[in-house]
Design an enzyme around this catalytic site. Structure first.
Site, mmCIF file in Angstrom:
data_model
loop_
_atom_site.group_PDB
_atom_site.id
_atom_site.type_symbol
_atom_site.label_atom_id
_atom_site.label_comp_id
_atom_site.label_asym_id
_atom_site.label_seq_id
_atom_site.Cartn_x
_atom_site.Cartn_y
_atom_site.Cartn_z
ATOM 1 N N ARG A 164 61.335 67.482 28.111
ATOM 2 C CA ARG A 164 61.912 68.412 27.145
ATOM 3 C C ARG A 164 62.561 69.581 27.884
ATOM 4 O O ARG A 164 61.872 70.430 28.439
ATOM 5 C CB ARG A 164 60.861 68.939 26.160
ATOM 6 C CG ARG A 164 61.450 69.949 25.180
ATOM 7 C CD ARG A 164 60.605 70.158 23.925
ATOM 8 N NE ARG A 164 59.327 70.799 24.172
ATOM 9 C CZ ARG A 164 58.513 71.222 23.201
ATOM 10 N NH1 ARG A 164 58.860 71.052 21.927
ATOM 11 N NH2 ARG A 164 57.361 71.790 23.491
ATOM 12 N N ASP A 446 51.038 77.241 21.836
ATOM 13 C CA ASP A 446 52.245 77.386 22.648
ATOM 14 C C ASP A 446 53.154 78.396 21.966
ATOM 15 O O ASP A 446 52.740 79.098 21.034
ATOM 16 C CB ASP A 446 52.927 76.045 22.899
ATOM 17 C CG ASP A 446 53.509 75.421 21.633
ATOM 18 O OD1 ASP A 446 53.485 76.055 20.555
ATOM 19 O OD2 ASP A 446 54.003 74.284 21.722
#
Length: 529
Positions: A164, A446
């Protein structure tokens, strides 16, 4: 150290550690520069379109499916078939590009591992370049790590690697081309492609990506054009790159078919990025007096708007022959409390059971210890089949009103408010110290969950519905009064790093100031090396 032979127009505006020259080669940087010069104007135009769309939403516009792309939604087309090692994705594990995490995740027994330069990674210069080195070694099976008397190395069988890169809104401030900062996403993508695409193909795999934070099919088209040019530059066949798009913004939910269509030669499906999706809903309707969500813990995948989004994504993917991957369960094992641990594991099991029964082809976990539970739930439904493309879900008929049915609105509790403040301070402090993936209160947090925390507080302060269940209005004064108490709790758990004092100040400013900051990581990025 100084790099030799850097192409004209490129400047590295920071110190380089020994070994970084393996990544920042003249040829790799030339690819970064070429992609920047070709595509940076379009990136800026698309970011400007985001700003204009936000202005219209703030003025009361409601999103809907695009009339100009109806022919795509009604057309008869499918995405290109995915490669063999992307056909079975029952369990995917995610985590940052940190060395130990990479080894453990690839060895975890998951079908795929999404290694992350974005939300679970603090994008300081060392993390970004060291991450590229780690991946180069992982792909070539030379990565090892020795800690004390224990050595970590890869098993013979490992998960399929998916990368990613950063989203379109993020820059790489340490590298400029012709005096302009390069896109963080282009930087991450180009370096990985240059160093690893051919090595992956030689091993029977390929360069596979997750694409985050998109808000329109035009942003997917930009990625597709980057793929086409990069494959041409590297001399590898068109369609080699495969990308799964995270549907993690409310606007992208209205353009899922169009996003698949733009990437159809390079598509590996869609993923229900639930936490950023909730943040996106708060952000896009932040000034709507009728919008207000309950405590974060109450906004689950069974909430009406989340259920509609998850089922629409599933139906869309299978209609187009694309994998549908369920989102992240943030729960993690709790080693020192068997009762809480059993509750957490039951939560993961329930989450994956729902996804598998709905028809999803796989789902995400954040910890290696959760791979067996998630795998068990998907295998119960799939058996030895790689996917559930045959589950077309003609019963699902999601409307714009369904996607915008934002419930629950209550309760909002003092405990929920304190949790948002606590998580926000704890995560931001860790992020400033270089760690973007942090276990907090038995959840793996996160950037997405930190964004929910601060945006909810900002919106509760301003919404007439932002009232606690005891009748008190959530105000800036109330939040300012709770911040020192929650900061003390964070320090008692995480230590007394000055980063937490700075994090508390940032959280207070961002949650109480008049203007809403689009992403908290944008101003924070300017504070890290």
């Amino acid at each position: 150290m100084a790099l030799q032979g850097i192409p004209a127009g490129i400047e590295i505006r920071t110190a380089l550690k020994p070994g970084f020259e393996k990544v920042l080669t003249p040829e790799a940087l030339a690819l970064v520069a070429k992609l920047h010069r070709q595509f940076e104007p379009r990136r800026r135009q698309l970011l400007a379109l985001r700003t204009e769309r936000t202005r219209r939403l703030d003025a009361g516009e409601r999103p809907d499916f695009l009339p100009e792309t109806r022919s795509i939604r009604e057309g008869d087309w499918k995405v290109a078939p995915v490669p063999r090692d992307l056909q079975c994705r029952r369990v995917e594990i995610t985590g940052p590009v940190e060395r130990k995490m990479i080894i453990n995740a690839l060895n975890s027994g998951a079908d795929a591992y999404m290694t992350d330069f974005e939300d679970s990674n603090s994008p300081n210069w060392d993390n970004q370049i060291t991450g590229q080195i780690n991946l180069m070694e992982a792909i070539r099976r030379t990565i090892t790590l020795t800690q004390g008397d224990k050595t970590y190395r890869l098993n013979d069988k490992v998960a399929t690697l998916v990368v990613r890169p950063r989203g379109w809104h993020l820059d790489e401030k340490h590298v400029t081309v012709d005096g302009e900062r390069v896109s963080g996403g282009i930087f991450d993508f180009a370096l990985f492609m240059f160093h690893n695409a051919r090595a992956l193909l030689a091993r029977g795999s390929g360069p596979y990506f997750y694409l985050p934070k998109m808000e329109s099919h035009l942003e997917a088209r930009l990625w597709n054009d980057i793929f086409v040019l990069t494959q041409s530059e590297l001399g590898i066949p068109q369609g080699t790159v495969k990308a799964t798009v995270l549907i993690e913004t409310i606007l992208a939910a209205f353009e899922m078919e169009e996003i698949l269509y733009e990437l159809r030669q390079h598509s590996a499906g869609l993923n229900a990025g639930r936490w950023d999706y909730i943040f996106s809903c708060i952000k896009k309707f932040k000034v709507d007096r009728n919008f207000c969500l309950a405590d974060r813990a109450r906004v689950t995948m069974t909430a009406p708007f989340m259920r509609a989004y998850a089922l629409l994504l599933l139906k869309t993917c299978h209609k187009r022959g694309a994998p549908a991957i369920g989102g992240m369960s943030a729960l993690i094992p709790i080693k020192n409390d068997p009762v809480k641990n059993e509750t957490a594991l039951a939560g993961v099991r329930s989450d994956k059971q729902r996804d598998a029964t709905d028809g999803y082809d796989g789902g995400w976990v954040a910890h290696p210890g959760l791979v067996p539970i998630a795998m068990e739930e998907f295998v119960k439904v799939l058996g030895d089949r790689p996917n559930q493309f045959d589950k077309q879900r003609p019963d699902v008929a999601v409307t714009a009103a369904d996607l915008l049915n934002f419930q629950p609105e209550a309760p909002i509790t003092e405990a929920g408010l304190r949790m948002n403040i606590n998580v926000g301070i704890h995560y931001l402090g860790a992020w400033l110290d270089g760690n973007g993936c942090v276990p907090i209160h038995n959840l793996m947090e996160d950037a997405a969950t930190a964004e929910i925390s601060r945006s909810q507080v900002w919106q509760w302060i301003r919404s007439p519905k932002g009232q606690l269940d005891d009748g008190r209005k959530v105000t800036a004064e109330l939040v300012r009064g709770l911040i020192p108490e929650e900061l003390a709790k964070v320090k008692a758990v995480a230590g007394s790093s000055p980063a937490y004092d700075r994090a508390a100040a940032i959280f207070e400013q961002m949650s109480t100031q008049e203007a809403f900051a689009e992403f908290l990581t944008l101003p924070l990025y300017e504070e890290i090396e």
